[in-house]
Design a protein around this motif. Sequence first.
Motif, PDB file in Angstrom:
ATOM      1  N   GLN A 166     -13.819  -4.974   0.136  1.00 16.44           N
ATOM      2  CA  GLN A 166     -14.572  -4.518   1.305  1.00 16.44           C
ATOM      3  C   GLN A 166     -14.730  -2.999   1.343  1.00 16.44           C
ATOM      4  OE1 GLN A 166     -16.216  -6.458   3.593  1.00 16.44           O
ATOM      5  NE2 GLN A 166     -15.693  -8.033   2.100  1.00 16.44           N
ATOM      6  N   LEU A 167     -13.721  -2.272   0.882  1.00 12.93           N
ATOM      7  CA  LEU A 167     -13.772  -0.812   0.929  1.00 12.93           C
ATOM      8  C   LEU A 167     -14.084  -0.192  -0.431  1.00 12.93           C
ATOM      9  CD1 LEU A 167     -10.807  -0.300   3.394  1.00 12.93           C
ATOM     10  CD2 LEU A 167     -13.258  -0.210   3.881  1.00 12.93           C
ATOM     11  N   ASP A 168     -14.267  -1.055  -1.455  1.00 12.72           N
ATOM     12  CA  ASP A 168     -14.607  -0.605  -2.811  1.00 12.72           C
ATOM     13  C   ASP A 168     -13.687   0.519  -3.271  1.00 12.72           C
ATOM     14  OD1 ASP A 168     -15.797  -0.389  -5.269  1.00 12.72           O
ATOM     15  OD2 ASP A 168     -17.650   0.528  -4.550  1.00 12.72           O
ATOM     16  N   ALA A 169     -12.389   0.280  -3.102  1.00 13.70           N
ATOM     17  CA  ALA A 169     -11.388   1.277  -3.496  1.00 13.70           C
ATOM     18  C   ALA A 169     -10.068   0.574  -3.758  1.00 13.70           C
ATOM     19  CB  ALA A 169     -11.204   2.313  -2.392  1.00 13.70           C
ATOM     20  N   PRO A 170      -9.279   1.098  -4.686  1.00 13.80           N
ATOM     21  CA  PRO A 170      -7.931   0.550  -4.861  1.00 13.80           C
ATOM     22  C   PRO A 170      -7.146   0.710  -3.567  1.00 13.80           C
ATOM     23  CG  PRO A 170      -8.501   2.027  -6.677  1.00 13.80           C
ATOM     24  CD  PRO A 170      -9.557   2.194  -5.618  1.00 13.80           C
ATOM     25  N   THR A 171      -6.421  -0.314  -3.178  1.00 15.09           N
ATOM     26  CA  THR A 171      -5.650  -0.226  -1.941  1.00 15.09           C
ATOM     27  C   THR A 171      -4.606   0.886  -2.011  1.00 15.09           C
ATOM     28  OG1 THR A 171      -4.211  -2.030  -2.709  1.00 15.09           O
ATOM     29  CG2 THR A 171      -6.035  -2.620  -1.238  1.00 15.09           C
ATOM     30  N   ALA A 172      -4.151   1.226  -3.203  1.00 16.98           N
ATOM     31  CA  ALA A 172      -3.192   2.335  -3.358  1.00 16.98           C
ATOM     32  C   ALA A 172      -3.790   3.644  -2.840  1.00 16.98           C
ATOM     33  CB  ALA A 172      -2.780   2.481  -4.819  1.00 16.98           C
ATOM     34  N   ASP A 173      -5.114   3.790  -2.941  1.00 19.99           N
ATOM     35  CA  ASP A 173      -5.781   5.009  -2.493  1.00 19.99           C
ATOM     36  C   ASP A 173      -6.002   5.034  -0.983  1.00 19.99           C
ATOM     37  OD1 ASP A 173      -5.894   5.567  -5.184  1.00 19.99           O
ATOM     38  OD2 ASP A 173      -8.067   5.337  -5.353  1.00 19.99           O
ATOM     39  N   LEU A 174      -5.758   3.917  -0.315  1.00 22.01           N
ATOM     40  CA  LEU A 174      -6.069   3.803   1.107  1.00 22.01           C
ATOM     41  C   LEU A 174      -4.847   3.905   2.017  1.00 22.01           C
ATOM     42  CD1 LEU A 174      -8.493   0.771   0.725  1.00 22.01           C
ATOM     43  CD2 LEU A 174      -9.131   3.192   0.967  1.00 22.01           C
ATOM     44  N   VAL A 175      -3.666   3.787   1.439  1.00 20.01           N
ATOM     45  CA  VAL A 175      -2.435   3.712   2.228  1.00 20.01           C
ATOM     46  C   VAL A 175      -2.296   4.897   3.178  1.00 20.01           C
ATOM     47  CG1 VAL A 175       0.088   3.665   2.100  1.00 20.01           C
ATOM     48  CG2 VAL A 175      -1.273   2.296   0.501  1.00 20.01           C
ATOM     49  N   ASP A 176      -2.483   6.111   2.686  1.00 17.57           N
ATOM     50  CA  ASP A 176      -2.302   7.295   3.536  1.00 17.57           C
ATOM     51  C   ASP A 176      -3.370   7.393   4.626  1.00 17.57           C
ATOM     52  OD1 ASP A 176      -0.013   8.075   2.239  1.00 17.57           O
ATOM     53  OD2 ASP A 176      -1.042   9.468   0.887  1.00 17.57           O
ATOM     54  N   LEU A 177      -4.545   6.820   4.404  1.00 15.38           N
ATOM     55  CA  LEU A 177      -5.629   6.914   5.377  1.00 15.38           C
ATOM     56  C   LEU A 177      -5.354   6.138   6.659  1.00 15.38           C
ATOM     57  CD1 LEU A 177      -8.686   6.527   2.971  1.00 15.38           C
ATOM     58  CD2 LEU A 177      -7.740   8.638   3.929  1.00 15.38           C
ATOM     59  N   VAL A 178      -4.491   5.125   6.566  1.00 14.93           N
ATOM     60  CA  VAL A 178      -4.224   4.294   7.750  1.00 14.93           C
ATOM     61  C   VAL A 178      -2.859   4.570   8.381  1.00 14.93           C
ATOM     62  CG1 VAL A 178      -5.803   2.470   7.049  1.00 14.93           C
ATOM     63  CG2 VAL A 178      -3.400   2.347   6.352  1.00 14.93           C
ATOM     64  N   LYS A 179      -2.160   5.575   7.882  1.00 14.74           N
ATOM     65  CA  LYS A 179      -0.895   5.977   8.523  1.00 14.74           C
ATOM     66  C   LYS A 179      -1.216   6.545   9.908  1.00 14.74           C
ATOM     67  CE  LYS A 179       1.870   6.766   4.426  1.00 14.74           C
ATOM     68  NZ  LYS A 179       2.583   7.737   3.596  1.00 14.74           N
ATOM     69  N   PRO A 180      -0.227   6.621  10.795  1.00 14.90           N
ATOM     70  CA  PRO A 180      -0.492   7.076  12.172  1.00 14.90           C
ATOM     71  C   PRO A 180      -1.265   8.393  12.274  1.00 14.90           C
ATOM     72  CG  PRO A 180       1.692   6.164  12.044  1.00 14.90           C
ATOM     73  CD  PRO A 180       1.161   6.186  10.628  1.00 14.90           C
ATOM     74  N   ASP A 181      -1.076   9.308  11.322  1.00 18.77           N
ATOM     75  CA  ASP A 181      -1.811  10.572  11.387  1.00 18.77           C
ATOM     76  C   ASP A 181      -3.046  10.577  10.492  1.00 18.77           C
ATOM     77  OD1 ASP A 181      -0.353  10.490   9.036  1.00 18.77           O
ATOM     78  OD2 ASP A 181       0.193  12.611   9.080  1.00 18.77           O
ATOM     79  N   GLY A 182      -3.386   9.429   9.900  1.00 22.00           N
ATOM     80  CA  GLY A 182      -4.534   9.322   9.001  1.00 22.00           C
ATOM     81  C   GLY A 182      -5.844   9.142   9.742  1.00 22.00           C
TER      82      GLY A 182
END
Length: 140
Positions: free
Chosen positions: A70-86
Amino acid sequence: MSTTTATTPLTTQDAETLITAARRAAEAAGVTVSVTVLDAGGHLLAFRRDDRAVLISGETSTRKAYTALQLDAPTADLVDLVKPDGPFHTLPTALDKPLLFIAGGTPVHRDGRLIGSVGIGGGTPEQDHGFATAAVQELS
């Protein structure tokens, strides 16, 4: 008259290649995993869970594959984006979709186009990411 070249979609043979490569990488590391392969539409193309893999790994592998697609990206690259300050910290709960922001999901491209994804569950997030990456490299 325009000429466009069609990109071959992800096939069941491709899916088997991805599963075999991911499981080979996991076995080499001594890890039992579940592997999910989705086509470009997000439909299940193949799934395999090792006999001794934890049951939840089936669900996590599928959600990681879905998120990567859905986001056309490795999930490893997305982890920091959804942290509380992301910047996308509300995304996991904003949509009624089975997204999972843990490393182990990777999109699959052919000729520069998104044709599916693979998700791995059962190891550590770093291991799962490595197994998914190895699988995609085997396909290309």
